[in-house]
Write a protein that holds these residues in place. Structure first.
Motif, PDB file in Angstrom:
ATOM      1  N   VAL A 232      -3.119   6.892  -7.295  1.00 18.60           N
ATOM      2  CA  VAL A 232      -3.600   8.124  -6.672  1.00 18.60           C
ATOM      3  C   VAL A 232      -4.334   7.817  -5.376  1.00 18.60           C
ATOM      4  O   VAL A 232      -4.193   8.529  -4.366  1.00 18.60           O
ATOM      5  N   ALA A 233      -5.118   6.720  -5.414  1.00 13.63           N
ATOM      6  CA  ALA A 233      -5.900   6.355  -4.231  1.00 13.63           C
ATOM      7  C   ALA A 233      -5.031   5.766  -3.127  1.00 13.63           C
ATOM      8  O   ALA A 233      -5.320   5.931  -1.945  1.00 13.63           O
ATOM      9  N   GLU A 234      -3.964   5.052  -3.514  1.00 15.49           N
ATOM     10  CA  GLU A 234      -3.173   4.325  -2.527  1.00 15.49           C
ATOM     11  C   GLU A 234      -1.904   5.063  -2.127  1.00 15.49           C
ATOM     12  O   GLU A 234      -1.291   4.704  -1.130  1.00 15.49           O
ATOM     13  N   GLN A 235      -1.503   6.064  -2.908  1.00 15.43           N
ATOM     14  CA  GLN A 235      -0.211   6.701  -2.660  1.00 15.43           C
ATOM     15  C   GLN A 235      -0.370   8.200  -2.476  1.00 15.43           C
ATOM     16  O   GLN A 235      -1.112   8.845  -3.213  1.00 15.43           O
ATOM     17  N   ASP A 236       0.326   8.710  -1.514  1.00 14.76           N
ATOM     18  CA  ASP A 236       0.338  10.156  -1.303  1.00 14.76           C
ATOM     19  C   ASP A 236       1.137  10.818  -2.412  1.00 14.76           C
ATOM     20  O   ASP A 236       2.285  10.411  -2.696  1.00 14.76           O
ATOM     21  N   ALA A 237       0.548  11.812  -3.057  1.00 17.42           N
ATOM     22  CA  ALA A 237       1.168  12.414  -4.232  1.00 17.42           C
ATOM     23  C   ALA A 237       2.480  13.122  -3.904  1.00 17.42           C
ATOM     24  O   ALA A 237       3.403  13.127  -4.712  1.00 17.42           O
ATOM     25  N   LEU A 238       2.583  13.705  -2.737  1.00 13.77           N
ATOM     26  CA  LEU A 238       3.776  14.483  -2.391  1.00 13.77           C
ATOM     27  C   LEU A 238       4.941  13.596  -1.965  1.00 13.77           C
ATOM     28  O   LEU A 238       6.052  13.707  -2.490  1.00 13.77           O
TER      29      LEU A 238
END
Length: 401
Positions: A232-238
Motif C-alpha cells: 500500500v505504501a509503495e504501490q499506487d492502488a489504481l
C-alpha cells in the motif's frame, strides 16, 4: 496456562491419558524408541538368563535335571531373541500389546520352572526373582498394566511352586511373600511415576508445539500484513505503479549511482491531456480506466531498469538510468505514439488519448532529484501551453526563456 494434568487427565493407577486419542498419539510418538529399547533389553535379559546355565551345572551336575534346565533355557532365550527381533520391526503398543507382553510371560515361566528343577537353590532363586521383578518394571519398556499382570503371575507362580516343591516353612514363605510384595510395590509405583512424568512431559511438548505453530502462523500473518502495508505504501492502488514516495526513494538511489559511476541520467514527467474533461464528461470511473490503460502502456514501453511511478492525479514520473536526454526523448516519443494507438474506449468513441512529456537530464554532479523534477515540470508546463501532445526537453525551455 493450565497445567498438563488439568488439561489432560491421567489415570491414577496406570499413568495413562484418560483421553483415548491422546494416549494413542503418545504411544505413536514413543513407538520408535520403545521398539529399540525393548529389543535391546530383551536381548540382554535373554543372554543373562542363558548364562545362568553355569549355575545349573554347579547345583545339579550332569543329570536329567541339567538337561531339562538347558532345554528350558534354550527355549526361553531363543523365544526372547525372536520376539526382540519382531518387536524391533513391528512392535506397537496400540495394536500389538500382546507382542510386548509375551516376552515377560516367557521369562516369568522360565524363572518359575527353575524352582522344581533346582529346589535346593531356592535362596539364590529368591534373589533372581526380585531382580526379575525389578527388571520387568524398570528395565524392559512396557505398559504398566502389562508389567503388573506379568509380575503378579511371576510372583504367585514362584511362591506357589516354592511352597509345593521346596517344602519351606511358614516363616520362610512369609519372608518371601513380604519381599515379593515389597519388590512389586516399589516397582509398581516407580513405573507409575515414570509413566506419569513421561506423559506430562509429552503434554508439555504438545502444548509447546501448538504454541510454536500458533507463533509461526502469527508471524506469517504479521509478515503478510507487513507486505500488504508495504505494498500500500509503495504501490499506487489504481495503476499498480510505484507510489510517489516509493518512486522518489528509488529514483534518488538511481541518481546517486549515476553520480558515482559518472553515467547519464534522465527523468521525464508525463501528463494525460484533457484529463479533467474526461472526468467531467464521462465520469471518474472512465478516468480511472484511462489512467490504468496508460500506466500499462508505459510499463510495456520502458526497460526493466527504468522506474515509473504515479506522481499524482493524471501525472506519471519516469527515471531512466544510463540514458542521455536525447535518448530519453526517443523513449518518450515512442511511449507517446503507443498511447495514441490505444483502442478507442466504448464510452468515449470520439476521443483520442494523448500525453504531454517534459524531460530533464543531469546537468552536473550537484544536480539533485528535486532540481530534475522542477526541470521536467517546467518542460511539461511549456508543452501543455504549446498545444499539448508534445515532448519537450528541459534545455529547450531554457533556450526559449
Amino acid at each position: 496456562m493450565p497445567s498438563p494434568n488439568t488439561r489432560y487427565l491421567l489415570h491414577r493407577l496406570t499413568g495413562q491419558f484418560r483421553e483415548t486419542a491422546r494416549e494413542a498419539m503418545y504411544r505413536r510418538e514413543i513407538a520408535p524408541r520403545v521398539r529399540l529399547e525393548s529389543s535391546l533389553s530383551l536381548c540382554v535379559a535373554a543372554l543373562v538368563f542363558g548364562m545362568f546355565a553355569i549355575s545349573d551345572y554347579h547345583y545339579t551336575g550332569v543329570s536329567t535335571e541339567l538337561y531339562l534346565l538347558l532345554v528350558m533355557r534354550l527355549v526361553v532365550v531363543v523365544s526372547c531373541l525372536v520376539l526382540a527381533f519382531l518387536i524391533g520391526r513391528v512392535g506397537d503398543y496400540n495394536r500389538r500389546i500382546w507382542l510386548h507382553a509375551l516376552p515377560l510371560w516367557i521369562l516369568a515361566t522360565g524363572i518359575i520352572l527353575i524352582v522344581p528343577l533346582r529346589p535346593e537353590s531356592l535362596p539364590t532363586q529368591v534373589t533372581s526373582l526380585l531382580v526379575a521383578i525389578t527388571a520387568f518394571y524398570l528395565l524392559i519398556p512396557n505398559l504398566l498394566p502389562v508389567v503388573a499382570i506379568a509380575s503378579l503371575y511371576l510372583s504367585v507362580g514362584f511362591l506357589t511352586t516354592a511352597v509345593s516343591v521346596a517344602d519351606i516353612s511358614v516363616v520362610v514363605t512369609l519372608r518371601i511373600l513380604l519381599l515379593v510384595i515389597m519388590a512389586n510395590a516399589v516397582g509398581f509405583f516407580a513405573l507409575l511415576r515414570l509413566e506419569t512424568l513421561q506423559r506430562k512431559q509429552f503434554a508439555l511438548l504438545q502444548d509447546e508445539r501448538v504454541q510454536n505453530r500458533q507463533l509461526v502462523e502469527e508471524i506469517a500473518h504479521r509478515k503478510s500484513l507487513e507486505a500488504q502495508l508495504r505494498q500500500v505504501a509503495e504501490q499506487d492502488a489504481l495503476t499498480g505503479l510505484d507510489s510517489r514516495r516509493h518512486f522518489m526513494a528509488r529514483a534518488e538511489a538511481l541518481l546517486r549511482r549515476a553520480r558515482l559511476e559518472k553515467a547519464p541520467f534522465s527523468l521525464f514527467m508525463i501528463d494525460v491531456d484533457h484529463f479533467k474533461a474526461i472526468n467531467d464528461t464521462w465520469g471518474h470511473r472512465q478516468g480511472d480506466t484511462v489512467l490504468t490503460a496508460i500506466a500499462e502502456t508505459c510499463k510495456r514501453s520502458l526497460r526493466p531498469q527504468d522506474v515509473i511511478g504515479r506522481f499524482g492525479g493524471e501525472e506519471f514520473m519516469v527515471a531512466l538510468p544510463n540514458t542521455y536526454p536525447k535518448d530519453a526523448r526517443a523513449v518518450a516519443e515512442r511511449l507517446q505514439q503507443k498511447v495514441s494507438e490505444l483502442p478507442v474506449i466504448d464510452a468515449m468513441p470520439d476521443h483520442r488519448l494523448t500525453v504531454t512529456v517534459g524531460i530533464a537530464g543531469v546537468l552536473d554532479e550537484k544536480t539533485d532529484l528535486g532540481v530534475l523534477i522542477n526541470q521536467a515540470d517546467r518542460a511539461l508546463y511549456a508543452g501543455k501551453h504549446g498545444g499539448r501532445n508534445r515532448v519537450v526537453l528541459g534545455h529547450e525551455v531554457k533556450d526559449e526563456v
